[in-house]
Write an enzyme that holds these catalytic residues in place. Sequence first.
Site, PDB file in Angstrom:
ATOM      1  N   CYS A 165      75.831  90.150 176.389  1.00  0.00           N
ATOM      2  CA  CYS A 165      76.943  90.299 175.441  1.00  0.00           C
ATOM      3  C   CYS A 165      76.932  91.689 174.822  1.00  0.00           C
ATOM      4  O   CYS A 165      77.890  92.086 174.169  1.00  0.00           O
ATOM      5  CB  CYS A 165      76.907  89.217 174.355  1.00  0.00           C
ATOM      6  SG  CYS A 165      75.548  89.369 173.195  1.00  0.00           S
TER       7      CYS A 165
ATOM      8  N   CYS B   9      72.556  83.722 169.859  1.00  0.00           N
ATOM      9  CA  CYS B   9      72.625  84.733 168.804  1.00  0.00           C
ATOM     10  C   CYS B   9      71.448  84.560 167.844  1.00  0.00           C
ATOM     11  O   CYS B   9      70.909  85.544 167.332  1.00  0.00           O
ATOM     12  CB  CYS B   9      73.936  84.620 168.040  1.00  0.00           C
ATOM     13  SG  CYS B   9      75.370  84.448 169.116  1.00  0.00           S
TER      14      CYS B   9
HETATM   15 FE1  FES Z   1      75.900  88.247 171.330  1.00  0.00          FE
HETATM   16 FE2  FES Z   1      76.373  86.568 169.330  1.00  0.00          FE
HETATM   17  S1  FES Z   1      77.600  86.911 171.096  1.00  0.00           S
HETATM   18  S2  FES Z   1      74.737  87.925 169.544  1.00  0.00           S
END
Ligand code: FES
Length: 144
Positions: free
Chosen positions: A34, A103
């Site tokens: 991400c 996360c």
């Molecule tokens: Fe990457 Fe939350 S989407 S830390």
Amino acid sequence: MAYSEKVMDHFTNPRNVGEMENADGIGEVGNPKCGDIMKMYIKVDNDVITDVSFKTFGCGAAIATSSMATELVKGKTIPEALQLTNKAVMEALDGLPPVKVHCSVLAEQAIKAALSDYYQKQGIDPEPIVGKISECEECHFEEE
Ligand code: FES
């Protein structure tokens, strides 16, 4: 699943945000999938984490979980802080939606990374104490 009130509270009003001058340990971890990055700063006195702060280029859940994680380790001894799991952070926040679990792993790893850095700065091998800081195993994002 919607975010809990506690998540919203820590997201809109995060605790312990910002860089720390003269930190005893700085940890940075990232999620390559991400692209989010978390940086954690700690001050240690006599094996106690006397101060902690964080900076993140992360999503709302990353902000909320790091905020909660800093609250949970502040004033704790290093062995106590090392026992902090992402699950405990999530529980303290009354849960997270499943897609946001990774996360909270970022927050847990950032604390471990900061402690590793602290030991390295003392010339002590951190691995037997802190363990390996692995990539987030829960981050199974679909490739675009
Ligand atoms: Fe990457 Fe939350 S989407 S830390």
